[in-house]
Design an enzyme around this catalytic site. Structure first.
Site, short mmCIF file in Angstrom:
data_model
loop_
_atom_site.label_atom_id
_atom_site.label_comp_id
_atom_site.label_asym_id
_atom_site.label_seq_id
_atom_site.Cartn_x
_atom_site.Cartn_y
_atom_site.Cartn_z
N GLU A 87 0.83 -1.20 0.00
CA GLU A 87 0.00 0.00 0.00
C GLU A 87 0.87 1.26 0.00
OE1 GLU A 87 -4.03 -1.56 2.14
OE2 GLU A 87 -2.37 -1.16 3.48
N CYS A 100 3.57 8.46 1.59
CA CYS A 100 4.07 7.48 2.55
C CYS A 100 4.23 6.16 1.79
CB CYS A 100 3.05 7.35 3.69
SG CYS A 100 3.46 6.07 4.91
N CYS A 107 6.03 -7.28 7.13
CA CYS A 107 7.10 -6.79 8.00
C CYS A 107 7.42 -7.88 9.01
CB CYS A 107 6.66 -5.52 8.74
SG CYS A 107 7.97 -4.77 9.74
N CYS A 111 5.81 -5.64 15.74
CA CYS A 111 5.33 -4.71 16.78
C CYS A 111 3.87 -5.05 17.06
CB CYS A 111 5.48 -3.27 16.31
SG CYS A 111 7.19 -2.83 15.97
N CYS A 114 0.80 -2.98 15.49
CA CYS A 114 0.86 -2.56 14.09
C CYS A 114 0.28 -3.66 13.20
CB CYS A 114 2.32 -2.29 13.70
SG CYS A 114 2.52 -1.90 11.95
N GLY A 155 6.48 -2.23 6.24
CA GLY A 155 7.85 -2.73 6.23
C GLY A 155 8.81 -1.90 7.07
N GLU A 156 10.00 -2.47 7.25
CA GLU A 156 11.05 -1.80 8.03
C GLU A 156 12.15 -1.38 7.04
OE1 GLU A 156 11.88 -0.47 10.90
OE2 GLU A 156 13.88 -0.21 10.06
N HIS A 210 7.97 4.59 21.24
CA HIS A 210 6.75 4.06 21.90
C HIS A 210 6.92 3.68 23.36
CE1 HIS A 210 5.23 4.10 17.89
NE2 HIS A 210 5.96 3.07 17.50
N ASN A 284 -3.93 4.04 16.40
CA ASN A 284 -5.02 3.69 15.50
C ASN A 284 -5.40 2.23 15.72
OD1 ASN A 284 -5.20 6.23 14.03
ND2 ASN A 284 -3.14 5.73 13.31
N CYS A 327 -1.47 5.43 10.26
CA CYS A 327 -0.27 4.79 10.78
C CYS A 327 -0.61 3.45 11.40
CB CYS A 327 0.37 5.64 11.87
SG CYS A 327 0.85 7.26 11.33
N1 SAH Z 1 8.93 0.08 10.36
C1 SAH Z 1 9.05 1.51 10.37
C2 SAH Z 1 8.11 2.25 9.43
C3 SAH Z 1 6.64 1.84 9.40
S1 SAH Z 1 5.56 2.24 10.72
C4 SAH Z 1 8.91 2.03 11.78
O1 SAH Z 1 8.59 1.25 12.66
O2 SAH Z 1 9.13 3.19 12.01
C5 SAH Z 1 5.19 3.94 10.69
C6 SAH Z 1 4.80 4.44 12.08
O3 SAH Z 1 3.48 4.03 12.49
C7 SAH Z 1 5.73 3.93 13.14
O4 SAH Z 1 6.07 4.98 13.99
C8 SAH Z 1 4.87 2.90 13.84
O5 SAH Z 1 5.33 2.60 15.10
C9 SAH Z 1 3.54 3.59 13.82
N2 SAH Z 1 2.42 2.71 14.13
C10 SAH Z 1 2.35 1.37 13.97
N3 SAH Z 1 1.16 0.90 14.36
C11 SAH Z 1 0.45 1.96 14.78
C12 SAH Z 1 -0.88 2.12 15.27
N4 SAH Z 1 -1.69 1.09 15.39
N5 SAH Z 1 -1.28 3.36 15.58
C13 SAH Z 1 -0.46 4.43 15.43
N6 SAH Z 1 0.78 4.34 14.96
C14 SAH Z 1 1.24 3.12 14.64
#
Ligand code: SAH
Length: 337
Positions: A87, A100, A107, A111, A114, A155-156, A210, A284, A327
């Site tokens: 996406e 974005c 990924c 986390c 996510c 992804g990372e 976080h 979110n 996000c």
């Molecule tokens: N892997 C990378 C980039 C993708 S995530 C990273 O971790 O930074 C982009 C952002 O969205 C990150 O800061 C991630 O922690 C955040 N994110 C992931 N799940 C989320 C959620 N459910 N609500 C809000 N932010 C979230």
């Protein structure tokens, strides 16, 4: 098949062998500066347009394209050549247009909160598949100019370092996007951050923190067990020193988990020596994590607590939540509705 954006200029010359040499420049600039498909390059003879279009098909095939926020946000679901889904989200703001982009299909970082992490890893994206997302967004953004790229989709990025860096060089060198408008977001892969510090192009770095104590971060962001906070802080300091850029720390506010006064104190202690800016994101919702985001009132209180501790903090305005484009919601599931 390679994407046109996997090809180097030399490889393009080979493809255009037998054509007048100025064709290489025409096609290269068409692809990058004008974000054209070969079929649209009207300065080329029709037969060449057609054969180039066939030799260089796009890597991204649109599965769906949805709008949110009154048309200001666009989310695409793309199918790649092998069927993997990714996406991309385009966000129009009064003063800028940002895309974005995803760097992997799925990924591996897992986390907890996510959606991408909940679904697991499929594969790395190639350079061309990353650049093409920006090209698609730039085309859609017209007549406005797409100026900002954040590597914050699925992804990372630092787990796919070479291809991500290749795409950054292409966006900067050939598409004219300035380094200070390119932002790499990482879960905190210390070797990747250290390598980034050796690059000559100073892009922005965002670290998804976080939690600022190891026990909580081990749980929310499992890669913390491999690269704990002390190592992460040292790598961040090295990056700030080498790049001269301000570091951002991302913090998804989770009700009762990391939005308490003590959490703000720990975050402030982590951010202060790095002179980092804190981006607060109200969590979110995702299917695999039952905890809810902090209420607007708790978000404000957390921000005020950081501010009172001398930390620069802003609350990110959520985009695209109604189409699961916000996000942490990117999961490449079948689009609803
Ligand atoms: N892997 C990378 C980039 C993708 S995530 C990273 O971790 O930074 C982009 C952002 O969205 C990150 O800061 C991630 O922690 C955040 N994110 C992931 N799940 C989320 C959620 N459910 N609500 C809000 N932010 C979230």
């Amino acid at each position: 098949m390679p994407s046109p954006y996997d090809l180097t200029r030399d490889e393009l010359s080979l493809l255009l062998a037998g054509e007048p040499s100025y064709r290489v420049r025409q096609v290269w600039e068409g692809l990058h500066a004008r974000v054209q498909r070969p079929e649209e390059m009207t300065e080329l003879p029709a037969a060449l347009r057609e054969s180039l279009g066939e030799a260089l098909p796009p890597s991204l095939r649109e599965r769906s394209c949805r709008l949110a926020d009154g048309g200001e946000t666009t989310k695409w679901l793309w199918a790649l050549e092998d069927g993997a889904l990714v996406e991309t989200v385009l966000m129009r703001y009064p003063d800028r247009v940002t895309v974005c982009v995803s760097t992997q299909a799925g990924c591996a970082m897992a986390c907890r909160f996510c959606a991408t992490g909940q679904a697991g890893f499929r594969r790395h994206l190639r350079q061309g598949e990353i650049v093409e997302q920006v090209v698609a967004a730039a085309r859609e953004a017209k007549p406005r100019r797409l100026g900002n790229v954040v590597f914050m989709g699925m992804g990372e990025p630092l787990a796919n370092y070479d291809r991500v860096w290749g795409s950054i060089e292409r966006l900067h060198g050939e598409m004219g996007i300035s380094a200070r408008r390119l932002t790499v977001s990482t879960v905190g892969l210390v070797p990747g951050i250290r390598r980034l510090a050796t690059e000559s192009l100073p892009v922005n770095l965002a670290v998804s923190l976080h939690a600022a104590n190891d026990a909580l971060r081990d749980d929310l962001v499992p890669v913390n067990r491999r690269y704990p906070l002390e190592q992460l802080a040292a790598a961040c300091a090295a990056y700030v020193e080498a790049s001269g850029r301000r570091l951002s720390l991302e913090w998804a506010l989770i009700d009762g988990v990391n939005d308490r006064e003590g959490d703000a104190a720990e975050l402030a202690a982590f951010a202060r020596p790095l002179a980092a800016h804190v981006n607060l994101i109200p969590l979110n919702p995702t299917p695999g994590y039952p905890v809810v985001g902090s209420s607007p009132q708790r978000v404000r209180r957390f921000r005020d607590s950081l501010t009172a501790r001398g930390i620069n903090a802003t609350v990110r305005v959520t985009r695209g939540a109604e189409i699961d484009a916000a996000c942490g919601q990117l999961a490449a599931g079948a689009p609803a509705g």
